[in-house]
Write an enzyme that holds these catalytic residues in place. Structure first.
Site, PDB file in Angstrom:
ATOM      1  N   TYR A   1       0.827  -1.207   0.000  1.00  0.00           N
ATOM      2  CA  TYR A   1       0.000   0.000   0.000  1.00  0.00           C
ATOM      3  C   TYR A   1       0.862   1.259   0.000  1.00  0.00           C
ATOM      4  O   TYR A   1       0.655   2.170  -0.805  1.00  0.00           O
ATOM      5  CB  TYR A   1      -0.896  -0.030   1.237  1.00  0.00           C
ATOM      6  CG  TYR A   1      -1.874   1.112   1.333  1.00  0.00           C
ATOM      7  CD1 TYR A   1      -3.068   1.085   0.620  1.00  0.00           C
ATOM      8  CD2 TYR A   1      -1.613   2.205   2.149  1.00  0.00           C
ATOM      9  CE1 TYR A   1      -3.975   2.127   0.716  1.00  0.00           C
ATOM     10  CE2 TYR A   1      -2.508   3.250   2.252  1.00  0.00           C
ATOM     11  CZ  TYR A   1      -3.695   3.205   1.538  1.00  0.00           C
ATOM     12  OH  TYR A   1      -4.587   4.244   1.632  1.00  0.00           O
TER      13      TYR A   1
ATOM     14  N   LYS B   1       1.156   4.161  -2.908  1.00  0.00           N
ATOM     15  CA  LYS B   1       0.755   5.537  -2.615  1.00  0.00           C
ATOM     16  C   LYS B   1       1.910   6.525  -2.790  1.00  0.00           C
ATOM     17  O   LYS B   1       1.689   7.685  -3.168  1.00  0.00           O
ATOM     18  CB  LYS B   1       0.175   5.613  -1.198  1.00  0.00           C
ATOM     19  CG  LYS B   1      -1.161   4.875  -1.042  1.00  0.00           C
ATOM     20  CD  LYS B   1      -2.224   5.376  -2.001  1.00  0.00           C
ATOM     21  CE  LYS B   1      -3.590   4.767  -1.725  1.00  0.00           C
ATOM     22  NZ  LYS B   1      -4.634   5.241  -2.666  1.00  0.00           N
TER      23      LYS B   1
END
Length: 258
Positions: free
Chosen positions: A142, A146
């Site tokens: 993640y 990002k």
């Protein structure tokens, strides 16, 4: 005026869609949650599209082109991915997380850019996360995706700026809602903590001592899509109640809420 919000059937995306409608935009929404799409206002243009499926994305943008083009894109699609130490993350879980979060943003940009260039104007806002600013233990896929979204935005700001197109990133912090609740539960299980201990750790890591509401993020997206932000481009803007760089020694401050 026309705005497209990916993953717009619930949470932050739905709040963005409602915010743009309130400003007079014709709203287009994509999502993979059929039930949530069915619950949206009937006058919104709602489509079941996987953000990482190029065939589906291309077909959607062809429809938008026929409808008259696109003024604002909110590339908001994302999934939380696994909560685990990097050595325990399966490659398939890594790939799925990166595909939805990063490739979804890339594909939306790829197909929005020609329409916006033709119009000589446009605004693209990506939803990253505070995980795109700081390192977060147990969230490698993640956080990597990002961070990469910020690189994508910085590049598209330079590429598209000469055509009057602005690109920016919003980094939400811990946002109240089902997705954050899932993160809290998984992190609590991984650390042998209670859900409330993890929640309190997140809140304590902000100067506002509070989680973010979806409307807080949506309000920023609407601003960035408006003429009031006509000279705001290439920026990474946190909507997080001021999250300091999380200290991994502080229990509960080890994941993002987007």
């Amino acid at each position: 005026m026309r705005a497209l919000i990916t993953a717009g059937a619930s949470g932050i995306g739905r709040a963005m869609a409602a915010g743009f409608e309130a400003k007079g935009f014709e709203v287009w929404v994509t999502d993979v949650d059929t039930a949530a799409l069915a619950d949206l206002p009937a006058h919104w243009h709602c489509h079941h599209v996987d953000a990482a499926d190029e065939v589906g994305v291309a077909a959607l943008f062809e429809m938008i082109k026929v409808a008259g083009g696109l003024d604002v894109l909110c590339a908001n699609a994302g999934i939380a991915g696994p909560t685990a130490l990097v050595e325990d993350v399966a490659l398939s879980d890594w790939q799925k997380c990166v595909s939805v979060n990063l490739e979804g943003a890339f594909l939306a940009t790829k197909y929005a850019a020609p329409m916006m260039k033709a119009a000589g104007t446009g605004a693209i806002t990506y939803t990253s996360s505070t995980a795109g600013i700081y390192g977060y233990p147990n969230r490698a896929p993640y956080a990597a995706a990002k961070w990469a979204i910020i690189g994508l935005m910085k590049t598209t700001a330079m590429e598209l700026g000469p055509w009057g197109i602005r690109t920016n990133v919003i980094c939400p912090g811990a946002v109240e809602g089902p997705r954050m609740e899932g993160v809290l539960q998984r992190e609590a299980a991984a650390k042998g903590m209670t859900r409330d201990q993890v929640y309190d750790g997140y809140a304590a890591g902000t100067s506002m001592r509070s989680f973010v509401e979806v409307e807080d993020v949506a309000n920023m997206a609407v601003f960035l899509g408006s003429d009031a932000a006509r000279m705001v481009s290439g920026q990474v803007i946190s909507v997080d109640g001021h999250t300091e760089n999380p200290d991994p020694k502080v229990e509960g401050c080890s994941a993002s809420g987007r």
